[in-house]
Scaffold this active site. Structure first.
Site, short mmCIF file in Angstrom:
data_model
loop_
_atom_site.label_atom_id
_atom_site.label_comp_id
_atom_site.label_asym_id
_atom_site.label_seq_id
_atom_site.Cartn_x
_atom_site.Cartn_y
_atom_site.Cartn_z
N GLY A 37 0.76 -1.37 -0.02
CA GLY A 37 0.12 0.24 0.11
C GLY A 37 0.74 1.38 0.13
O GLY A 37 0.42 2.15 -0.90
N LEU A 38 1.66 1.36 0.96
CA LEU A 38 2.77 2.60 1.02
C LEU A 38 3.44 2.74 -0.47
O LEU A 38 3.41 4.00 -0.78
CB LEU A 38 3.56 2.30 2.09
CG LEU A 38 4.80 3.42 2.20
CD1 LEU A 38 3.77 4.89 2.73
CD2 LEU A 38 5.81 3.21 3.48
N GLU A 55 9.19 -8.87 2.45
CA GLU A 55 7.92 -9.19 3.22
C GLU A 55 8.12 -10.62 3.74
O GLU A 55 8.18 -11.42 3.02
CB GLU A 55 6.58 -8.85 2.36
CG GLU A 55 5.58 -9.22 3.06
CD GLU A 55 5.33 -8.64 4.74
OE1 GLU A 55 5.02 -9.62 5.46
OE2 GLU A 55 5.73 -7.41 4.89
N CYS A 112 3.58 -2.37 13.92
CA CYS A 112 3.22 -1.33 14.89
C CYS A 112 2.51 -1.72 15.99
O CYS A 112 1.68 -1.04 16.67
CB CYS A 112 2.51 0.02 14.01
SG CYS A 112 0.94 -0.86 13.11
#
Length: 301
Positions: A37-38, A55, A112
């Protein structure tokens, strides 16, 4: 007559199209890449060309490959690859990793969960382990020394333990002689029909121009200035204007062109409403672009 918003009854005056100065896309390494997404957003802005990604999750890595078919995606543990780069740089396992002089930019969103306000057990071993993933991210920056670094994380990282992790990130980057800036941005200010606050840290190497954060384009029903607590004070963003030219984008703006589904319907294929019936929608609605661009049924204006 001006188009009228059926949601708020407020006239919407289409603004001039945005002008963007063409730049040479930065060859980019995406770390903790997720499904992409980023890097997708950065590529669509024209700022980067994502050529490598790391990833660990298999399903996410496979999704990344579909979203970025020209990117070299490595489904491996980032800590393991970093250790290999340091201890065994000639290892065959690093065949798809870039050389040091090839990486212009490093982007990423390290895990996060440990910083999230939704985490009910932030002191657990799993949470502490995820928090430590910030270190290998910075380790890759130290190894490649790219021209630019972009780090994304939850807003609470800036206040967790009195901002300890954010201070650590700044100190490490400054020790590498990077210029550093950070801010908490609200996605609703940029055309998203939901509240989503994110901490963005940007670093630029010596001699490069440190970017400024974009001005809000939409008002939004929340605090306009997303302040960051640090050292007993609250730091404000460097916005030039204390307002925005457009109203907030609403869920109706996003979904208003979905066709009505009547009771007892059996048709599996329904077309979106025609653009002529959607004149009250704001033309600059970015979310509509992302939701509809691949359907082929509604021209994007």
């Amino acid at each position: 007559a001006l188009p009228i918003s059926k949601t708020l009854g407020i006239p919407q005056i289409p603004g001039p199209p945005a002008t963007v100065t063409p730049v040479n896309p930065l060859n980019t390494l995406d770390i903790f890449a997720g499904a992409g997404g980023l890097s997708t957003g950065l590529e669509e802005s024209g700022a980067i060309n994502c050529k490598w990604a790391i990833e660990f999750d298999f399903e996410a890595a496979e999704a990344y490959k579909l979203n970025h078919p020209s990117c070299q995606v490595m489904n491996k543990n980032a800590n393991y690859l970093l250790r290999k780069l340091k201890e065994d740089p000639d290892s065959p396992e690093l065949a798809n990793m870039p050389n040091r002089d090839e990486v212009d930019c490093i982007v990423g969103g390290p895990p996060c969960q440990g910083f999230s306000v939704m985490n009910t057990n932030p002191n657990s071993l799993a949470s502490k382990s995820k928090n430590d993933q910030m270190k290998p991210f910075l380790g890759f920056v130290d190894h490649y020394r790219p021209r630019y670094v972009i780090l994304e994380n939850v807003a609470n990282l800036s206040s967790n333990e009195n901002g300890k992790m954010l201070k650590f990130i700044q100190v490490v980057l400054v020790k590498m002689h990077y210029q550093v800036t950070f801010s908490v941005l609200q996605a609703g200010h940029y055309g998203v029909a939901q509240t989503r606050r994110r901490l963005i840290v940007i670093a630029a190497a010596p001699g490069e121009k440190l970017p400024v954060f974009p001005e809000p384009e939409h008002v939004f029903p929340t605090h306009f200035l997303e302040t960051v607590p640090m050292g007993g004070i609250r730091l404000q963003p460097t916005f030039q204007n204390l307002g925005a030219p457009r109203r907030a984008v609403t869920p109706r703006d996003i979904m208003a062109d979905l066709p009505p589904i009547l009771a007892g319907h059996s048709n599996q294929d329904l077309k979106y409403l025609e653009p002529k019936d959607l004149k009250y929608l704001e033309p600059s609605c970015l979310a509509k672009y992302y939701f509809r661009r691949s359907s082929g049924n509604v021209p994007i204006t």
